[in-house]
Motif scaffolding. Structure first.
Motif, PDB file in Angstrom:
ATOM      1  N   THR A   1      -9.848   7.626  14.423  1.00  0.00           N
ATOM      2  CA  THR A   1     -10.615   6.494  13.913  1.00  0.00           C
ATOM      3  C   THR A   1      -9.649   5.373  13.583  1.00  0.00           C
ATOM      4  O   THR A   1      -8.616   5.600  12.942  1.00  0.00           O
ATOM      5  CB  THR A   1     -11.407   6.885  12.655  1.00  0.00           C
ATOM      6  OG1 THR A   1     -12.295   7.957  12.973  1.00  0.00           O
ATOM      7  CG2 THR A   1     -12.208   5.701  12.136  1.00  0.00           C
ATOM      8  N   TYR A   2      -9.983   4.161  14.034  1.00  0.00           N
ATOM      9  CA  TYR A   2      -9.141   2.990  13.814  1.00  0.00           C
ATOM     10  C   TYR A   2      -9.895   2.003  12.930  1.00  0.00           C
ATOM     11  O   TYR A   2     -11.123   1.952  12.941  1.00  0.00           O
ATOM     12  CB  TYR A   2      -8.767   2.342  15.152  1.00  0.00           C
ATOM     13  CG  TYR A   2      -8.133   3.309  16.118  1.00  0.00           C
ATOM     14  CD1 TYR A   2      -6.769   3.527  16.115  1.00  0.00           C
ATOM     15  CD2 TYR A   2      -8.916   4.016  17.027  1.00  0.00           C
ATOM     16  CE1 TYR A   2      -6.179   4.428  17.004  1.00  0.00           C
ATOM     17  CE2 TYR A   2      -8.345   4.919  17.914  1.00  0.00           C
ATOM     18  CZ  TYR A   2      -6.974   5.116  17.902  1.00  0.00           C
ATOM     19  OH  TYR A   2      -6.408   6.016  18.773  1.00  0.00           O
ATOM     20  N   TYR A   3      -9.165   1.208  12.173  1.00  0.00           N
ATOM     21  CA  TYR A   3      -9.776   0.342  11.179  1.00  0.00           C
ATOM     22  C   TYR A   3      -9.298  -1.099  11.330  1.00  0.00           C
ATOM     23  O   TYR A   3      -8.161  -1.350  11.727  1.00  0.00           O
ATOM     24  CB  TYR A   3      -9.414   0.803   9.759  1.00  0.00           C
ATOM     25  CG  TYR A   3      -9.878   2.193   9.420  1.00  0.00           C
ATOM     26  CD1 TYR A   3     -11.116   2.411   8.813  1.00  0.00           C
ATOM     27  CD2 TYR A   3      -9.080   3.306   9.705  1.00  0.00           C
ATOM     28  CE1 TYR A   3     -11.541   3.684   8.500  1.00  0.00           C
ATOM     29  CE2 TYR A   3      -9.495   4.587   9.390  1.00  0.00           C
ATOM     30  CZ  TYR A   3     -10.727   4.772   8.794  1.00  0.00           C
ATOM     31  OH  TYR A   3     -11.149   6.039   8.491  1.00  0.00           O
TER      32      TYR A   3
ATOM     33  N   CYS B   1      -9.170  -4.033   8.510  1.00  0.00           N
ATOM     34  CA  CYS B   1      -9.356  -4.229   7.069  1.00  0.00           C
ATOM     35  C   CYS B   1      -9.361  -5.714   6.725  1.00  0.00           C
ATOM     36  O   CYS B   1      -8.580  -6.491   7.283  1.00  0.00           O
ATOM     37  CB  CYS B   1      -8.242  -3.515   6.299  1.00  0.00           C
ATOM     38  SG  CYS B   1      -8.189  -1.732   6.592  1.00  0.00           S
TER      39      CYS B   1
ATOM     40  N   ALA C   1     -13.611  -2.585   5.376  1.00  0.00           N
ATOM     41  CA  ALA C   1     -12.956  -1.930   6.510  1.00  0.00           C
ATOM     42  C   ALA C   1     -14.006  -1.593   7.555  1.00  0.00           C
ATOM     43  O   ALA C   1     -15.018  -0.962   7.242  1.00  0.00           O
ATOM     44  CB  ALA C   1     -12.219  -0.670   6.069  1.00  0.00           C
ATOM     45  N   TRP C   2     -13.765  -2.058   8.791  1.00  0.00           N
ATOM     46  CA  TRP C   2     -14.621  -1.705   9.917  1.00  0.00           C
ATOM     47  C   TRP C   2     -13.909  -0.678  10.783  1.00  0.00           C
ATOM     48  O   TRP C   2     -12.687  -0.728  10.952  1.00  0.00           O
ATOM     49  CB  TRP C   2     -14.967  -2.948  10.740  1.00  0.00           C
ATOM     50  CG  TRP C   2     -16.216  -3.617  10.259  1.00  0.00           C
ATOM     51  CD1 TRP C   2     -17.486  -3.410  10.687  1.00  0.00           C
ATOM     52  CD2 TRP C   2     -16.324  -4.596   9.213  1.00  0.00           C
ATOM     53  NE1 TRP C   2     -18.374  -4.200   9.989  1.00  0.00           N
ATOM     54  CE2 TRP C   2     -17.698  -4.941   9.082  1.00  0.00           C
ATOM     55  CE3 TRP C   2     -15.395  -5.231   8.376  1.00  0.00           C
ATOM     56  CZ2 TRP C   2     -18.153  -5.874   8.168  1.00  0.00           C
ATOM     57  CZ3 TRP C   2     -15.848  -6.150   7.458  1.00  0.00           C
ATOM     58  CH2 TRP C   2     -17.207  -6.459   7.353  1.00  0.00           C
ATOM     59  N   THR C   3     -14.687   0.247  11.326  1.00  0.00           N
ATOM     60  CA  THR C   3     -14.103   1.344  12.088  1.00  0.00           C
ATOM     61  C   THR C   3     -14.322   1.143  13.592  1.00  0.00           C
ATOM     62  O   THR C   3     -15.310   0.554  14.025  1.00  0.00           O
ATOM     63  CB  THR C   3     -14.701   2.698  11.681  1.00  0.00           C
ATOM     64  OG1 THR C   3     -16.118   2.674  11.922  1.00  0.00           O
ATOM     65  CG2 THR C   3     -14.424   2.980  10.206  1.00  0.00           C
TER      66      THR C   3
END
Length: 277
Positions: free
Chosen positions: A7-9, A11, A28-30
């Motif tokens: 999972t990448y974020y 911020c 924070a969006w994933t």
């Protein structure tokens, strides 16, 4: 954040007032793919972002194309938990888009969508992202609008070939993409974008820059030029325009003999000959 995945974020910290010391609302969006090379712009109706998405695959990463997003600016400023984003995926034919970023007190005309630009073969490409945070069905992405420009070749073919004194280690040109920011200013009788990238200039490299007027309605190259007054290497610029129409460009400067990697700048006034710095 978390470049190892899976999972990448992305911020965000959004100030709640005029004091940069805080406090801040944090979000924070994933992403399921690596959201590489993020670039952000502040617009009247949203924060806009662009990414180069890479899908992890058997120990490597496969380029998926550029992703453009609009983030609910008003909700994020208020710290609302309901803040959301609306994104559109482009094909792998497009990469490294820049979102327009407002300078000055005059906002874009009401209803102007978020603007994104990258470059193609002797041209610029422009997209318009319209977001609607109350009805996602009204969101849309249009483009690219192709804007022809004077012919150019990317500096160092976009590779790591900028020389510096005293070593064989060369520097990354980053010339395969436009350089941040895509700066926007509204002058009431017209509005304009300015942007730059690095190109071949004689035996070295220079700064190719553009002023695009009326970008949301009928984008036109008002002026363009390549700044390369001598054989030194100029690359990785950043451009902006002030309220009088003056334009300045800061950039990196180097050569293989006596100029170590440095910061330099140039500029122009409205009365100067078009296309010159």
């Amino acid at each position: 954040s978390n470049v190892q995945g899976p999972t990448y974020y992305q911020c965000f910290a959004v100030s709640t007032g005029s004091d940069p010391r805080g406090p801040y609302n944090r979000y924070a969006w994933t992403f399921s793919d690596l959201n590489d090379y993020p670039k952000l712009g502040v617009w009247s109706d949203a924060f806009y972002g662009s990414y180069n998405l890479f899908m992890p695959f058997l120990g490597t990463y496969l380029f998926q194309g550029a992703l453009v997003c609009g983030y609910d600016k008003n909700a994020m400023i208020q710290g609302a938990s309901s803040a959301n984003a609306q994104c559109s995926q482009l094909s792998s034919s497009y990469a490294s888009l820049l979102p327009a970023d407002i300078d000055g007190p005059n906002l874009p005309p009401t209803g102007t969508p978020g603007l994104f630009v990258n470059y193609g073969t002797n041209s610029l490409n422009l997209w318009k992202l319209h977001v609607d945070f109350t009805n996602v069905n009204n969101a849309s992405l249009t483009g690219p609008i192709n804007i022809p420009v004077a012919s150019f070749s990317a500096a160092c073919s976009g590779k790591t070939r900028i020389p510096q004194p005293g070593t064989s280690q060369q520097l990354d040109s980053l010339a395969d993409r436009l350089m941040y920011r895509l700066a926007y200013r509204n002058f009431s009788d017209h509005d304009a974008l300015v942007v730059n990238h690095s190109v071949v200039a004689g035996t070295s490299t220079g700064i190719r820059w553009y002023e695009i007027r009326n970008p949301a309605t009928s984008p036109t190259v008002y002026q363009q030029g390549t700044f390369a007054p001598d054989s030194n290497y100029r690359w990785m610029g950043s451009i902006a325009m002030d309220q009088a129409g003056d334009i300045a460009v800061g950039y990196s400067l180097s050569n293989g003999s006596n100029i170590y990697p440095s910061i330099a700048y140039t500029g122009r006034q409205p009365a100067d000959a078009l296309g010159t710095m």
